[in-house]
Design a protein around this motif. Structure first.
Motif, short mmCIF file in Angstrom:
data_model
loop_
_atom_site.label_atom_id
_atom_site.label_comp_id
_atom_site.label_asym_id
_atom_site.label_seq_id
_atom_site.Cartn_x
_atom_site.Cartn_y
_atom_site.Cartn_z
N SER A 11 0.83 -1.21 0.00
CA SER A 11 0.00 0.00 0.00
C SER A 11 0.87 1.26 0.00
O SER A 11 0.51 2.26 -0.63
CB SER A 11 -0.98 0.01 1.18
OG SER A 11 -0.30 0.11 2.40
N ARG A 44 -10.10 -5.04 -8.04
CA ARG A 44 -8.66 -5.24 -8.09
C ARG A 44 -7.96 -4.13 -7.33
O ARG A 44 -8.56 -3.09 -7.03
CB ARG A 44 -8.18 -5.25 -9.54
CG ARG A 44 -8.41 -3.93 -10.25
CD ARG A 44 -7.97 -3.97 -11.71
NE ARG A 44 -8.34 -2.75 -12.40
CZ ARG A 44 -9.51 -2.56 -13.01
NH1 ARG A 44 -10.43 -3.49 -12.99
NH2 ARG A 44 -9.75 -1.42 -13.63
N ALA A 46 -5.95 -0.94 -7.02
CA ALA A 46 -5.89 0.22 -7.92
C ALA A 46 -4.55 0.28 -8.65
O ALA A 46 -3.49 0.15 -8.03
CB ALA A 46 -6.12 1.50 -7.14
N GLY A 47 -4.62 0.43 -9.97
CA GLY A 47 -3.43 0.54 -10.80
C GLY A 47 -2.84 -0.77 -11.26
O GLY A 47 -1.86 -0.78 -12.01
N PRO A 115 -7.03 1.34 -1.75
CA PRO A 115 -7.63 1.68 -3.04
C PRO A 115 -7.90 0.46 -3.92
O PRO A 115 -7.07 -0.45 -4.00
CB PRO A 115 -6.60 2.60 -3.68
CG PRO A 115 -5.30 2.24 -3.04
CD PRO A 115 -5.66 1.80 -1.64
N SER A 116 -9.07 0.49 -4.55
CA SER A 116 -9.45 -0.59 -5.46
C SER A 116 -10.16 -0.01 -6.66
O SER A 116 -10.58 1.15 -6.64
CB SER A 116 -10.34 -1.62 -4.76
OG SER A 116 -11.57 -1.04 -4.41
N GLU A 117 -10.29 -0.82 -7.70
CA GLU A 117 -10.97 -0.43 -8.93
C GLU A 117 -11.80 -1.60 -9.43
O GLU A 117 -11.55 -2.74 -9.09
CB GLU A 117 -9.96 -0.08 -10.03
CG GLU A 117 -9.00 1.02 -9.69
CD GLU A 117 -7.89 1.19 -10.73
OE1 GLU A 117 -7.45 2.34 -10.89
OE2 GLU A 117 -7.47 0.20 -11.36
N THR A 118 -12.76 -1.28 -10.28
CA THR A 118 -13.53 -2.28 -11.01
C THR A 118 -13.59 -1.84 -12.46
O THR A 118 -13.18 -0.76 -12.82
CB THR A 118 -14.95 -2.45 -10.45
OG1 THR A 118 -15.61 -1.19 -10.53
CG2 THR A 118 -14.95 -2.94 -9.02
#
Length: 119
Positions: A11, A44, A46-47, A115-118
């Motif tokens: 992180s 997932r 982030a990045g 941080p996460s993303e979809t």
């Protein structure tokens, strides 16, 4: 570097030049469309980039390096650290400095501050 990566180190290092966070799960898991019901959120880190471990197993060392341009170090993760452990062995055999995040998405998804993303 050798050894596994822990959540706190990863992180802190997100976005670091030369560090590639590699999600080795399938495309649907990566997108957050499919996941384990035990995880409080899907998606997932982030990045992260995605390269399914099953595809990774079919690539030559040169093809792997082409898929990861600019990678100085790769941190691989999956759902629980098993697929990513295999990916790390393959990446190292291709001459890439790679480490495993054993906690993987199972651990990361539990901390809403990470941080996460979809998509």
């Amino acid at each position: 570097m050798t050894g596994d990566v822990e959540r706190d180190e990863l992180s802190r290092r997100l976005g670091e030049t030369g560090l590639v966070v590699l999600d080795v799960r399938g495309a649907e898991e990566f997108a957050g469309k499919l996941g384990a019901p035990c995880d409080p959120r899907q998606g997932r880190i982030a990045g992260a980039q995605n390269l399914d471990v099953h595809e990774l197993m079919t690539l030559t060392a040169e093809q792997i390096r082409e898929r990861l341009p600019g990678a100085v170090e790769v941190v691989a993760y999956c759902h629980s650290g098993s697929r990513s452990a295999l990916a790390v062995q393959i990446l190292r055999a291709a001459g890439i400095d790679a480490r495993n995040y054993r906690g993987s998405w199972h651990e990361w998804s539990r901390d809403e501050s990470l941080p996460s993303e979809t998509g």
